[in-house]
Design a protein around this motif. Sequence first.
Motif, PDB file in Angstrom:
ATOM      1  N   SER A  96      -7.916  -4.015   3.825  1.00 17.73           N
ATOM      2  CA  SER A  96      -7.415  -3.292   2.582  1.00 17.73           C
ATOM      3  C   SER A  96      -6.613  -2.043   2.929  1.00 17.73           C
ATOM      4  O   SER A  96      -6.502  -1.642   4.127  1.00 17.73           O
ATOM      5  CB  SER A  96      -8.882  -2.830   1.834  1.00 17.73           C
ATOM      6  OG  SER A  96      -9.530  -1.659   2.486  1.00 17.73           O
ATOM      7  N   GLU A 146      -5.761   3.507   5.006  1.00 21.50           N
ATOM      8  CA  GLU A 146      -5.428   4.797   4.878  1.00 21.50           C
ATOM      9  C   GLU A 146      -6.545   5.834   5.581  1.00 21.50           C
ATOM     10  O   GLU A 146      -6.231   6.750   6.067  1.00 21.50           O
ATOM     11  CB  GLU A 146      -5.688   5.185   3.343  1.00 21.50           C
ATOM     12  CG  GLU A 146      -5.387   6.642   3.027  1.00 21.50           C
ATOM     13  CD  GLU A 146      -5.577   6.954   1.502  1.00 21.50           C
ATOM     14  OE1 GLU A 146      -5.095   7.780   0.991  1.00 21.50           O
ATOM     15  OE2 GLU A 146      -6.222   6.029   0.747  1.00 21.50           O
ATOM     16  N   SER A 147      -7.621   5.171   5.700  1.00 20.51           N
ATOM     17  CA  SER A 147      -9.037   5.925   6.460  1.00 20.51           C
ATOM     18  C   SER A 147      -8.215   5.853   7.845  1.00 20.51           C
ATOM     19  O   SER A 147      -8.717   7.071   8.616  1.00 20.51           O
ATOM     20  CB  SER A 147     -10.044   4.997   6.281  1.00 20.51           C
ATOM     21  OG  SER A 147     -10.684   5.100   4.904  1.00 20.51           O
ATOM     22  N   LYS A 196      -7.364   0.874   1.583  1.00 22.26           N
ATOM     23  CA  LYS A 196      -8.019   1.915   1.935  1.00 22.26           C
ATOM     24  C   LYS A 196      -8.683   1.924   3.344  1.00 22.26           C
ATOM     25  O   LYS A 196      -8.730   2.981   3.757  1.00 22.26           O
ATOM     26  CB  LYS A 196      -9.205   1.754   1.103  1.00 22.26           C
ATOM     27  CG  LYS A 196     -10.327   2.753   0.960  1.00 22.26           C
ATOM     28  CD  LYS A 196      -9.676   4.078   0.232  1.00 22.26           C
ATOM     29  CE  LYS A 196     -10.721   5.281   0.304  1.00 22.26           C
ATOM     30  NZ  LYS A 196      -9.997   6.403  -0.322  1.00 22.26           N
ATOM     31  N   CYS A 206       0.743  -1.057  -0.005  1.00 10.48           N
ATOM     32  CA  CYS A 206      -0.043   0.004  -0.020  1.00 10.48           C
ATOM     33  C   CYS A 206       0.752   1.156  -0.062  1.00 10.48           C
ATOM     34  O   CYS A 206       1.875   1.294   0.761  1.00 10.48           O
ATOM     35  CB  CYS A 206      -0.876   0.065   1.135  1.00 10.48           C
ATOM     36  SG  CYS A 206      -1.950  -1.572   1.569  1.00 10.48           S
TER      37      CYS A 206
END
Length: 84
Positions: free
Chosen positions: A72, A77-78, A74, A3
């Motif tokens: 994930s 990141e969140s 994402k 990532c």
Amino acid sequence: MACNLTINFAQPASVMIQTLKSKVTAQGGTAEGDETAGTIRVPLLGSHISGSYTINGQQVNIVIDHKPFLVSCKQIESFLAGNL
């Protein structure tokens, strides 16, 4: 799958790094480095999330090189964007 994340932050880099280190160690992980670069490792779901970071101005660039399959990029990141 790695990532590659870029997260903006408003506070001084030294404060952001202290926040990052506090959050990581609170989860039983390790964070090493300073206001320019470092590494993180956090246990999660019987495995771990690990990677490195570099700081460029008011952005932290994070490369996650290991994570559980069910998590994930994402999601990572969140979580980071909401906690740094």
